[in-house]
Design a protein around this motif. Structure first.
Motif, PDB file in Angstrom:
ATOM      1  N   ILE A   1       0.856  -1.190   0.000  1.00 57.40           N
ATOM      2  CA  ILE A   1       0.000   0.000   0.000  1.00 57.40           C
ATOM      3  C   ILE A   1       0.887   1.233   0.000  1.00 57.40           C
ATOM      4  CG2 ILE A   1      -1.624   1.311   1.421  1.00 57.40           C
ATOM      5  CD1 ILE A   1      -2.757  -1.335   2.364  1.00 57.40           C
ATOM      6  N   LYS A   2       0.483   2.245  -0.810  1.00 62.51           N
ATOM      7  CA  LYS A   2       1.363   3.408  -0.979  1.00 62.51           C
ATOM      8  C   LYS A   2       0.780   4.707  -0.426  1.00 62.51           C
ATOM      9  CE  LYS A   2       3.826   1.528  -4.927  1.00 62.51           C
ATOM     10  NZ  LYS A   2       4.024   1.540  -6.380  1.00 62.51           N
ATOM     11  N   LYS A   3      -0.300   4.610   0.318  1.00 59.05           N
ATOM     12  CA  LYS A   3      -0.849   5.816   0.953  1.00 59.05           C
ATOM     13  C   LYS A   3      -1.530   5.446   2.269  1.00 59.05           C
ATOM     14  CE  LYS A   3      -4.832   7.728  -0.648  1.00 59.05           C
ATOM     15  NZ  LYS A   3      -5.891   7.365   0.288  1.00 59.05           N
ATOM     16  N   PRO A   4      -1.675   6.405   3.158  1.00 62.65           N
ATOM     17  CA  PRO A   4      -2.344   6.116   4.435  1.00 62.65           C
ATOM     18  C   PRO A   4      -3.869   6.133   4.297  1.00 62.65           C
ATOM     19  CG  PRO A   4      -1.587   8.379   4.414  1.00 62.65           C
ATOM     20  CD  PRO A   4      -1.151   7.780   3.113  1.00 62.65           C
ATOM     21  N   PHE A   5      -4.548   5.402   5.140  1.00 59.04           N
ATOM     22  CA  PHE A   5      -6.014   5.398   5.183  1.00 59.04           C
ATOM     23  C   PHE A   5      -6.485   5.792   6.572  1.00 59.04           C
ATOM     24  CE2 PHE A   5      -4.839   2.962   1.562  1.00 59.04           C
ATOM     25  CZ  PHE A   5      -5.791   3.292   0.626  1.00 59.04           C
ATOM     26  N   GLU A   6      -7.710   6.315   6.608  1.00 58.63           N
ATOM     27  CA  GLU A   6      -8.251   6.759   7.897  1.00 58.63           C
ATOM     28  C   GLU A   6      -9.148   5.709   8.513  1.00 58.63           C
ATOM     29  OE1 GLU A   6     -10.281  10.479   7.387  1.00 58.63           O
ATOM     30  OE2 GLU A   6      -8.603  11.273   6.198  1.00 58.63           O
ATOM     31  N   THR A   7      -9.289   5.813   9.808  1.00 57.80           N
ATOM     32  CA  THR A   7     -10.203   4.886  10.478  1.00 57.80           C
ATOM     33  C   THR A   7     -11.627   5.150   9.955  1.00 57.80           C
ATOM     34  OG1 THR A   7     -10.943   4.055  12.615  1.00 57.80           O
ATOM     35  CG2 THR A   7     -10.537   6.419  12.497  1.00 57.80           C
ATOM     36  N   GLY A   8     -12.333   4.095   9.641  1.00 55.33           N
ATOM     37  CA  GLY A   8     -13.710   4.220   9.139  1.00 55.33           C
ATOM     38  C   GLY A   8     -13.804   4.346   7.631  1.00 55.33           C
ATOM     39  N   GLU A   9     -12.661   4.482   6.958  1.00 55.73           N
ATOM     40  CA  GLU A   9     -12.704   4.669   5.504  1.00 55.73           C
ATOM     41  C   GLU A   9     -13.246   3.396   4.822  1.00 55.73           C
ATOM     42  OE1 GLU A   9      -9.185   6.713   4.332  1.00 55.73           O
ATOM     43  OE2 GLU A   9      -9.757   6.776   2.218  1.00 55.73           O
ATOM     44  N   ASN A  10     -14.213   3.582   3.950  1.00 58.58           N
ATOM     45  CA  ASN A  10     -14.841   2.472   3.226  1.00 58.58           C
ATOM     46  C   ASN A  10     -15.428   1.399   4.139  1.00 58.58           C
ATOM     47  OD1 ASN A  10     -14.232   3.658   0.770  1.00 58.58           O
ATOM     48  ND2 ASN A  10     -12.248   2.617   0.630  1.00 58.58           N
ATOM     49  N   VAL A  11     -16.079   1.849   5.168  1.00 58.58           N
ATOM     50  CA  VAL A  11     -16.808   0.915   6.033  1.00 58.58           C
ATOM     51  C   VAL A  11     -18.270   1.359   6.084  1.00 58.58           C
ATOM     52  CG1 VAL A  11     -17.086  -0.003   8.380  1.00 58.58           C
ATOM     53  CG2 VAL A  11     -14.790   0.440   7.457  1.00 58.58           C
ATOM     54  N   SER A  12     -19.178   0.409   5.886  1.00 58.04           N
ATOM     55  CA  SER A  12     -20.597   0.689   6.160  1.00 58.04           C
ATOM     56  C   SER A  12     -20.844   0.276   7.599  1.00 58.04           C
ATOM     57  CB  SER A  12     -21.505  -0.128   5.242  1.00 58.04           C
ATOM     58  OG  SER A  12     -21.441   0.338   3.925  1.00 58.04           O
ATOM     59  N   PHE A  13     -21.083   1.257   8.443  1.00 61.30           N
ATOM     60  CA  PHE A  13     -21.199   0.975   9.872  1.00 61.30           C
ATOM     61  C   PHE A  13     -22.579   0.451  10.263  1.00 61.30           C
ATOM     62  CE2 PHE A  13     -17.622   3.930   9.871  1.00 61.30           C
ATOM     63  CZ  PHE A  13     -16.738   3.208  10.640  1.00 61.30           C
ATOM     64  N   GLN A  14     -22.565  -0.386  11.281  1.00 66.47           N
ATOM     65  CA  GLN A  14     -23.819  -0.887  11.846  1.00 66.47           C
ATOM     66  C   GLN A  14     -24.764   0.289  12.148  1.00 66.47           C
ATOM     67  OE1 GLN A  14     -23.403  -3.571  15.166  1.00 66.47           O
ATOM     68  NE2 GLN A  14     -25.497  -3.209  15.859  1.00 66.47           N
ATOM     69  N   GLY A  15     -25.996   0.191  11.696  1.00 67.62           N
ATOM     70  CA  GLY A  15     -26.994   1.226  11.993  1.00 67.62           C
ATOM     71  C   GLY A  15     -26.871   2.477  11.150  1.00 67.62           C
ATOM     72  N   GLU A  16     -25.934   2.492  10.211  1.00 67.42           N
ATOM     73  CA  GLU A  16     -25.678   3.687   9.410  1.00 67.42           C
ATOM     74  C   GLU A  16     -26.902   4.053   8.549  1.00 67.42           C
ATOM     75  OE1 GLU A  16     -21.715   4.430   7.173  1.00 67.42           O
ATOM     76  OE2 GLU A  16     -23.022   3.429   5.740  1.00 67.42           O
ATOM     77  N   ASP A  17     -27.563   3.046   8.010  1.00 70.02           N
ATOM     78  CA  ASP A  17     -28.752   3.286   7.191  1.00 70.02           C
ATOM     79  C   ASP A  17     -29.956   3.547   8.104  1.00 70.02           C
ATOM     80  OD1 ASP A  17     -30.948   3.153   5.512  1.00 70.02           O
ATOM     81  OD2 ASP A  17     -30.321   1.335   4.482  1.00 70.02           O
ATOM     82  N   THR A  18     -30.180   2.656   9.046  1.00 75.05           N
ATOM     83  CA  THR A  18     -31.354   2.761   9.924  1.00 75.05           C
ATOM     84  C   THR A  18     -31.041   2.203  11.304  1.00 75.05           C
ATOM     85  OG1 THR A  18     -32.826   2.443   8.041  1.00 75.05           O
ATOM     86  CG2 THR A  18     -33.754   2.015  10.216  1.00 75.05           C
ATOM     87  N   LYS A  19     -31.488   2.921  12.312  1.00 79.19           N
ATOM     88  CA  LYS A  19     -31.337   2.451  13.692  1.00 79.19           C
ATOM     89  C   LYS A  19     -32.513   1.563  14.071  1.00 79.19           C
ATOM     90  CE  LYS A  19     -27.722   4.879  15.100  1.00 79.19           C
ATOM     91  NZ  LYS A  19     -26.454   4.137  14.954  1.00 79.19           N
ATOM     92  N   LYS A  20     -32.219   0.536  14.837  1.00 81.87           N
ATOM     93  CA  LYS A  20     -33.272  -0.304  15.402  1.00 81.87           C
ATOM     94  C   LYS A  20     -34.329   0.581  16.077  1.00 81.87           C
ATOM     95  CE  LYS A  20     -34.002  -3.913  18.863  1.00 81.87           C
ATOM     96  NZ  LYS A  20     -33.384  -4.958  19.692  1.00 81.87           N
ATOM     97  N   GLY A  21     -35.598   0.264  15.853  1.00 80.49           N
ATOM     98  CA  GLY A  21     -36.681   1.006  16.505  1.00 80.49           C
ATOM     99  C   GLY A  21     -37.254   2.150  15.682  1.00 80.49           C
ATOM    100  N   THR A  22     -36.578   2.521  14.592  1.00 81.78           N
ATOM    101  CA  THR A  22     -37.099   3.600  13.739  1.00 81.78           C
ATOM    102  C   THR A  22     -38.412   3.171  13.071  1.00 81.78           C
ATOM    103  OG1 THR A  22     -34.806   4.180  13.225  1.00 81.78           O
ATOM    104  CG2 THR A  22     -36.519   5.116  11.784  1.00 81.78           C
ATOM    105  N   ILE A  23     -39.390   4.090  13.064  1.00 83.56           N
ATOM    106  CA  ILE A  23     -40.618   3.804  12.301  1.00 83.56           C
ATOM    107  C   ILE A  23     -40.330   4.074  10.827  1.00 83.56           C
ATOM    108  CG2 ILE A  23     -43.023   4.469  11.858  1.00 83.56           C
ATOM    109  CD1 ILE A  23     -43.296   5.161  14.784  1.00 83.56           C
ATOM    110  N   LEU A  24     -40.385   3.039  10.032  1.00 88.89           N
ATOM    111  CA  LEU A  24     -40.014   3.173   8.620  1.00 88.89           C
ATOM    112  C   LEU A  24     -41.219   3.465   7.742  1.00 88.89           C
ATOM    113  CD1 LEU A  24     -37.503   0.235   8.569  1.00 88.89           C
ATOM    114  CD2 LEU A  24     -36.973   2.674   8.552  1.00 88.89           C
ATOM    115  N   ALA A  25     -42.371   3.029   8.163  1.00 88.65           N
ATOM    116  CA  ALA A  25     -43.598   3.326   7.416  1.00 88.65           C
ATOM    117  C   ALA A  25     -44.761   3.204   8.379  1.00 88.65           C
ATOM    118  CB  ALA A  25     -43.771   2.364   6.248  1.00 88.65           C
ATOM    119  N   LYS A  26     -45.673   4.158   8.304  1.00 88.33           N
ATOM    120  CA  LYS A  26     -46.824   4.135   9.202  1.00 88.33           C
ATOM    121  C   LYS A  26     -47.899   3.197   8.693  1.00 88.33           C
ATOM    122  CE  LYS A  26     -46.208   8.511  11.401  1.00 88.33           C
ATOM    123  NZ  LYS A  26     -46.761   9.784  11.845  1.00 88.33           N
TER     124      LYS A  26
END
Lengths: 430, 430
Positions: free
Chosen positions: B134-159
């Motif tokens: 590897i020829k460059k540094p990367f940051e923490t979290g780079e190219n990671v889809s984090f748990q809950g990033e799209d939707t948190k448990k308990g969110t009302i998604l549709a009424k």
């Protein structure tokens, strides 16, 4: 090491697919089953509407010539020689100074040329005779719905490929279609691939997700007018998937797979197309999401290799599979309905490829369409698909698209669709 | 002689009907049967999405800290200690100067905090060990889809009351709903009355027309989310119609009749309501077409007495019956979708009553909605119903409504609808 694919324009990809689109067969269904289907033949007026001169009101039919001298201070009196409701015919020809009581929809009696509403007459009985008195003159044709006034016999009322809405159902009934020739629904097979997929009723496991794409695609197929046969979900194993594809193809008009089309270690669809002897029409499209969408032809069938990513899968279906289904249904405007709309918020990302952004269509108080991206817009955001009723087109090589600028938008819920190309300018962009 | 009825405002008529609207029952259906139905309960995220940190790309998962010194002229080398596809989990914790080959969707291995795409690495083998440079540094979290990033448990998604479109189907699958609680469809009975009516498969006769209203209404009921039971068509005979209505009521949630509600000699519905002991909510509405539309309540049921005139019948259903059906389906926005639009052509008729004109919605190149009356606009024009996708509202007591002026319009094909009142100003007009 990683295969380099050459992206083609969306417009070119659509053209390649549409070269293989074909018209489906026709089938007869009963009128009540026809709602929501597509006409397989032009709907032509089999007779004039109305089919006879008729009264649009409750009143008295008479000869306008008899009223010519009538004035407020010089009323004229006519004898009421009959009464008919809608559905009945007065047998005799009406003579001078006679009138017939008619209800709305009743056929205009022979000899009469106008209708006078009840409230403009005074009724009386004299010597056993029913009489009416009129205090003003009427013109020939006044208050008459003439034969053919609405529609002339032979008029094409709806072209084949028209979605059968309640108005079309009414027309079909009017012209006596107790059975209707509709387009047969294409049978679309669905195969989901991916070792990460759990069945919907399985509990979550670390590293795995439930298979949502198959259920989404099945609903999209039905919305687009197709019929679904679901072959199930399969792990990323070449032989298993190859056999599923081969056996599936034998049973359907078109086959959709989800997953396995990228260039990862377990993306077997490219190899499956090769072993099958299918012709890959494209495997990389200059669009986001869905750039790895792959379409292949095999004999006269099409194989839609949609991405395993839900948003990419959704967009790939709507752009490439929907028009093939709608063409099968004789719809001459088989593509997503294209409109222009105002962007509801700034969109600042740079676009190497044309973007199809999931969004919502609203309307402002001045009659304008406003399209707004549905929240979080990473391509794995399944939640944003729930509220999507429009795909917002952001052309490639643009950035800083500002709130209020006019953009192209594609309505995913609209049944009748648009012609191709929506707009050469937009979809030719790189 | 002729009964004088007092017209009430459309808004008042809708309010009177909605006082009797009720929520329906719930039923469980399989996920594949749920498409096109309405949610009977809120759809809540049962877990985070993603449910675990994962890789959105094909690449190598590693510890960003190990890359901090990497530069083009100072590459660093890591050992590849494993490879996982989507759906798999790397068992061991990744240590310093180690990496794991990961495919899109794979769970981020323990110890790793970023992903480096294939194309930014060079692979090699040394002494039986797989290596990457590897020829460059990367940051923490780079190219990671984090748990809950799209939707948190308990969110009302549709009424509850949300129409189940393909995106909702995908969400239901994601959260494990192999069965779904949906709103039970209300059962709507249809009775057509009128001695002028021929069955659809009968040849034309002088003075008669085929029964188109029943088939139109059945299609409208299904479009609105209801289920139909058709009791047939009956001649204008009091006893026959009374018995049909009484027997029909016993089998349905709501009952629609067409015809017989005016003040003509053979309009028996008013007498039928009286004999039945039903409460007439109104029998004259200040609108065109459909001014004689009558609605009555009987126990907890509603009887919709729609006009025998096709256009009036159509409009009466959409204004009064549709919101009752949609409320039964838990939809909090049960009325026709209301928008503002530009009038596509001059409309010069004077309006003693508010008009609901059948029309077509188009979109112009500047993102505006244009609504245009569908051709010939007498209220018996069944043909214009075929192309109708909008009702244009022309307020009472206006004339010379000019092309380009902003008007209210109601979208008849839109499933989710609008709240009431659409717009107090317009619908309070006389």
């Amino acid at each position: 090491m990683v295969e380099r694919r050459q992206p083609i324009l969306v417009s070119e990809a659509v053209s390649r697919v549409m070269n293989y689109a074909k018209l489906g067969e026709k089938e007869r269904v009963s009128l009540t089953e026809a709602a929501g289907r597509y006409l397989a033949e032009d709907l032509i007026a089999a007779h004039d509407v109305p089919a006879f001169d008729r009264s649009p009101y409750d009143g008295f039919a008479l000869r306008s010539v008899d009223t010519q001298g009538a004035r407020f201070d010089h009323p004229i009196t006519l004898e009421v020689v009959g009464a008919i409701g809608a559905g009945f015919v007065h047998k005799d020809t009406v003579e001078a100074m006679q009138a017939v009581r008619v209800m709305t929809g009743a056929a205009l009696p022979s000899g009469c040329d106008c209708v006078v509403k009840f409230e403009l007459t005074e009724e009386s009985v004299d010597n056993g005779k029913d009489l009416i008195t009129i205090k003003k003159p009427f013109e020939t044709g006044e208050n008459v719905s003439f034969q053919g006034e609405d529609t002339k016999k032979g008029t094409i009322l709806a072209k084949k490929g028209t979605y059968i809405n309640p108005g079309i159902s009414a027309l079909l009934a009017t012209f006596g279609y107790s059975e209707v020739k509709v387009a047969k629904k294409p049978l679309i097979g669905v195969i989901a691939t991916g070792s990460e997929l759990l069945e919907v009723d399985q509990p979550l496991e670390d590293g795995k997700i439930r298979n949502s794409n198959a259920y989404m695609i099945m609903a999209q197929i039905e919305r687009a007018g197709g019929e679904v046969i679901y072959f199930g979900q399969f792990s990323d194993d070449f032989d298993t998937c190859f056999n599923a594809v081969k056996e599936g193809l034998a049973q359907v008009d078109f086959l959709i797979t989800t997953g396995g089309v990228s260039v990862g270690d377990f993306d077997y669809l490219p190899a499956i197309y090769e072993k099958l002897g299918a012709t890959v029409l494209f495997n990389k499209v200059a669009m986001r999401p869905g750039s790895v969408t792959t379409v292949a032809s095999f004999n006269d069938q099409l194989l839609f290799g949609l991405s395993g990513n839900p948003s990419a899968c959704y967009v790939g279906f709507e752009l490439f599979t929907r028009p093939v289904i709608q063409t099968f249904l004789y719809n001459g405007t088989p593509h997503l309905k294209h409109i222009k709309a105002l962007l509801g918020e700034d969109f600042e990302k740079a676009n190497p490829f044309t973007r199809f952004i999931r969004g919502q269509l609203d309307y402002d108080v001045e009659g304008r369409c406003i399209v707004t991206p549905s929240g979080f817009n990473k391509s794995n955001a399944v939640t944003s698909l729930a509220e999507t009723n429009v795909l917002i087109v952001i052309p490639a090589k643009t950035k800083n698209n500002e709130r209020g600028s006019v953009v192209d938008a594609l309505l995913v819920e609209e049944v009748q669709g648009s012609e191709w190309p929506w707009d050469k300018v937009v979809l030719s962009y790189r």
